[in-house]
Design an enzyme around this catalytic site. Structure first.
Site, PDB file in Angstrom:
ATOM      1  N   ARG A 217      -0.430  -9.344  13.116  1.00  0.00           N
ATOM      2  CA  ARG A 217      -0.988  -8.369  12.165  1.00  0.00           C
ATOM      3  C   ARG A 217      -1.800  -9.085  11.093  1.00  0.00           C
ATOM      4  O   ARG A 217      -2.862  -8.608  10.679  1.00  0.00           O
ATOM      5  CB  ARG A 217       0.141  -7.544  11.530  1.00  0.00           C
ATOM      6  CG  ARG A 217       0.665  -6.464  12.473  1.00  0.00           C
ATOM      7  CD  ARG A 217       2.080  -6.091  12.145  1.00  0.00           C
ATOM      8  NE  ARG A 217       2.194  -5.338  10.903  1.00  0.00           N
ATOM      9  CZ  ARG A 217       3.338  -5.195  10.230  1.00  0.00           C
ATOM     10  NH1 ARG A 217       4.441  -5.761  10.683  1.00  0.00           N
ATOM     11  NH2 ARG A 217       3.369  -4.486   9.125  1.00  0.00           N
TER      12      ARG A 217
ATOM     13  N   ARG B  55      -9.701   0.300   8.697  1.00  0.00           N
ATOM     14  CA  ARG B  55      -9.149  -1.010   9.017  1.00  0.00           C
ATOM     15  C   ARG B  55     -10.147  -1.877   9.784  1.00  0.00           C
ATOM     16  O   ARG B  55      -9.804  -2.957  10.206  1.00  0.00           O
ATOM     17  CB  ARG B  55      -7.899  -0.816   9.873  1.00  0.00           C
ATOM     18  CG  ARG B  55      -6.603  -1.187   9.142  1.00  0.00           C
ATOM     19  CD  ARG B  55      -5.458  -0.917  10.095  1.00  0.00           C
ATOM     20  NE  ARG B  55      -4.276  -1.618   9.747  1.00  0.00           N
ATOM     21  CZ  ARG B  55      -3.239  -1.100   9.089  1.00  0.00           C
ATOM     22  NH1 ARG B  55      -3.303   0.138   8.645  1.00  0.00           N
ATOM     23  NH2 ARG B  55      -2.161  -1.819   8.863  1.00  0.00           N
TER      24      ARG B  55
ATOM     25  N   ARG C 138      11.367  -2.250  11.470  1.00  0.00           N
ATOM     26  CA  ARG C 138      10.277  -1.799  12.327  1.00  0.00           C
ATOM     27  C   ARG C 138      10.038  -2.783  13.457  1.00  0.00           C
ATOM     28  O   ARG C 138      10.156  -3.988  13.260  1.00  0.00           O
ATOM     29  CB  ARG C 138       8.992  -1.650  11.491  1.00  0.00           C
ATOM     30  CG  ARG C 138       8.777  -0.235  10.999  1.00  0.00           C
ATOM     31  CD  ARG C 138       7.680  -0.118  10.001  1.00  0.00           C
ATOM     32  NE  ARG C 138       6.426  -0.761  10.383  1.00  0.00           N
ATOM     33  CZ  ARG C 138       5.314  -0.706   9.648  1.00  0.00           C
ATOM     34  NH1 ARG C 138       5.310  -0.029   8.510  1.00  0.00           N
ATOM     35  NH2 ARG C 138       4.223  -1.320  10.027  1.00  0.00           N
TER      36      ARG C 138
ATOM     37  N   ARG D  97      12.012  -6.630   5.538  1.00  0.00           N
ATOM     38  CA  ARG D  97      11.770  -5.252   5.132  1.00  0.00           C
ATOM     39  C   ARG D  97      12.633  -4.298   5.953  1.00  0.00           C
ATOM     40  O   ARG D  97      12.816  -4.484   7.147  1.00  0.00           O
ATOM     41  CB  ARG D  97      10.295  -4.916   5.317  1.00  0.00           C
ATOM     42  CG  ARG D  97       9.952  -3.481   4.973  1.00  0.00           C
ATOM     43  CD  ARG D  97       8.484  -3.327   4.764  1.00  0.00           C
ATOM     44  NE  ARG D  97       7.755  -3.201   6.027  1.00  0.00           N
ATOM     45  CZ  ARG D  97       6.467  -2.844   6.084  1.00  0.00           C
ATOM     46  NH1 ARG D  97       5.797  -2.607   4.983  1.00  0.00           N
ATOM     47  NH2 ARG D  97       5.878  -2.744   7.237  1.00  0.00           N
TER      48      ARG D  97
ATOM     49  N   LYS E 153       0.838  -1.210   0.000  1.00  0.00           N
ATOM     50  CA  LYS E 153       0.000   0.000   0.000  1.00  0.00           C
ATOM     51  C   LYS E 153       0.870   1.257   0.000  1.00  0.00           C
ATOM     52  O   LYS E 153       0.624   2.193  -0.745  1.00  0.00           O
ATOM     53  CB  LYS E 153      -0.921   0.035   1.233  1.00  0.00           C
ATOM     54  CG  LYS E 153      -1.883  -1.133   1.310  1.00  0.00           C
ATOM     55  CD  LYS E 153      -2.838  -0.996   2.502  1.00  0.00           C
ATOM     56  CE  LYS E 153      -2.147  -1.065   3.853  1.00  0.00           C
ATOM     57  NZ  LYS E 153      -1.694  -2.407   4.238  1.00  0.00           N
TER      58      LYS E 153
HETATM   59  P1  ADP Z   1       1.139  -2.247   7.770  1.00  0.00           P
HETATM   60  O1  ADP Z   1       0.100  -1.922   6.746  1.00  0.00           O
HETATM   61  O2  ADP Z   1       2.444  -2.680   7.169  1.00  0.00           O
HETATM   62  O3  ADP Z   1       0.679  -3.176   8.833  1.00  0.00           O
HETATM   63  P2  ADP Z   1       0.952   0.442   8.869  1.00  0.00           P
HETATM   64  O4  ADP Z   1       2.141   1.289   8.897  1.00  0.00           O
HETATM   65  O5  ADP Z   1      -0.161   0.797   7.962  1.00  0.00           O
HETATM   66  O6  ADP Z   1       1.551  -0.994   8.549  1.00  0.00           O
HETATM   67  O7  ADP Z   1       0.332   0.277  10.337  1.00  0.00           O
HETATM   68  C1  ADP Z   1       1.124  -0.110  11.419  1.00  0.00           C
HETATM   69  C2  ADP Z   1       0.271  -0.304  12.644  1.00  0.00           C
HETATM   70  O8  ADP Z   1      -0.375   0.926  12.998  1.00  0.00           O
HETATM   71  C3  ADP Z   1      -0.871  -1.311  12.516  1.00  0.00           C
HETATM   72  O9  ADP Z   1      -0.452  -2.643  12.729  1.00  0.00           O
HETATM   73  C4  ADP Z   1      -1.827  -0.815  13.613  1.00  0.00           C
HETATM   74  O10 ADP Z   1      -1.380  -1.207  14.896  1.00  0.00           O
HETATM   75  C5  ADP Z   1      -1.676   0.685  13.527  1.00  0.00           C
HETATM   76  N1  ADP Z   1      -2.691   1.268  12.635  1.00  0.00           N
HETATM   77  C6  ADP Z   1      -2.495   1.796  11.398  1.00  0.00           C
HETATM   78  N2  ADP Z   1      -3.651   2.212  10.866  1.00  0.00           N
HETATM   79  C7  ADP Z   1      -4.626   1.937  11.770  1.00  0.00           C
HETATM   80  C8  ADP Z   1      -6.043   2.113  11.818  1.00  0.00           C
HETATM   81  N3  ADP Z   1      -6.732   2.650  10.796  1.00  0.00           N
HETATM   82  N4  ADP Z   1      -6.709   1.717  12.924  1.00  0.00           N
HETATM   83  C9  ADP Z   1      -6.063   1.172  13.959  1.00  0.00           C
HETATM   84  N5  ADP Z   1      -4.734   0.960  13.993  1.00  0.00           N
HETATM   85  C10 ADP Z   1      -4.015   1.334  12.912  1.00  0.00           C
END
Ligand code: ADP
Ligand code: ZN
Length: 219
Positions: A176, A93, A165, A132, A17
């Site tokens: 996740r 999400r 990370r 990554r 994404k």
């Molecule tokens: P990825 O898509 O690789 O899991 P992101 O950087 O998008 O990583 O998100 C990292 C973390 O941030 C998620 O695992 C979650 O804990 C939190 N997060 C991101 N977006 C949301 C959201 N819309 N609602 C709740 N938690 C979120």
């Protein structure tokens, strides 16, 4: 002025994404909001929101809606002041967030144009996330095998330091993925009959995926 258009980049962690979001930003005149990036920035700056979010993120759980929703609404409204196209990366999400996004669009007269859903098998995702590397400064991602930086440990784009990370560890990755399949994937059903859902196989190369993604913007 035409109303602001909102595009959603949707899909499991590590599906690309962020990569696609950046390519879209560069090619089309628009701005991306990554909830993950906002959380990480808050963690770096040790804000109250960052401290609260970190415990969830490190475990691979979603940050509670009570923290996330207000933050996202503020970010969208701020970005919409200067942009007619917004890309959401990492939001919604869960189904509640999808409903709130509809409310936000109604409240501010934005138009949700398209939900671009990228998908790939768990083994592809695990492979991408485990090796990554992420730039501390600009967030650009690399891969230890498939997309090596020119100089080890250094970001090609900004010279920043690359790190792994804290949620790109086997335990957090597994969580996740579980969270995605149980809580996030049902959002696809929410959009199923909206006529706005575009599902894309994201196991191909970033360039090939972006060809398909770009078509959604040109049309
Ligand atoms: P990825 O898509 O690789 O899991 P992101 O950087 O998008 O990583 O998100 C990292 C973390 O941030 C998620 O695992 C979650 O804990 C939190 N997060 C991101 N977006 C949301 C959201 N819309 N609602 C709740 N938690 C979120
Ligand atoms: Zn960088």
């Amino acid at each position: 002025m035409n109303s602001t258009e909102v595009y959603v980049l949707f899909g499991p962690p590590g599906v690309g994404k962020g990569t696609q979001g950046e390519l879209i930003e560069k090619k089309f005149n628009c701005s991306r909001i990554s909830t993950g990036d906002i959380f990480r920035e808050n963690i770096r700056n040790q804000t109250e929101l960052g401290i609260e979010a970190k415990s969830y993120i490190d475990k691979g759980e979603l940050v509670p809606d009570s923290v996330t929703l207000g933050m996202v609404e503020n970010a969208i409204v701020e970005v919409a002041k200067n942009n007619s196209i917004i890309i959401l990366d990492g939001f919604p999400r869960n189904v509640n967030q999808a409903e709130v996004l509809d409310d936000i669009c109604e409240k501010y007269h934005y138009v949700l144009k398209c939900v671009i859903a990228l998908n790939a098998d768990d083994n592809v995702i695990i492979q991408r996330l485990s090796d990554r590397l992420t730039c501390k400064k600009c967030g650009t991602t690399f891969h230890k095998i498939y997309n090596k930086p020119s100089k080890e440990g250094v970001c090609d784009k900004c010279g920043g330091e690359l790190y792994q990370r804290s949620d790109d560890t086997p335990h957090a990755i597994a969580n996740r993925l579980d969270t995605y399949r149980s809580t996030t994937e049902p959002v696809l059903n929410y959009y199923q009959h909206s006529g706005k859902l575009a599902e894309i196989d994201a196991s191909a190369s970033p360039e090939d995926i972006s060809k398909t993604v770009f078509k959604l913007f040109s049309s």
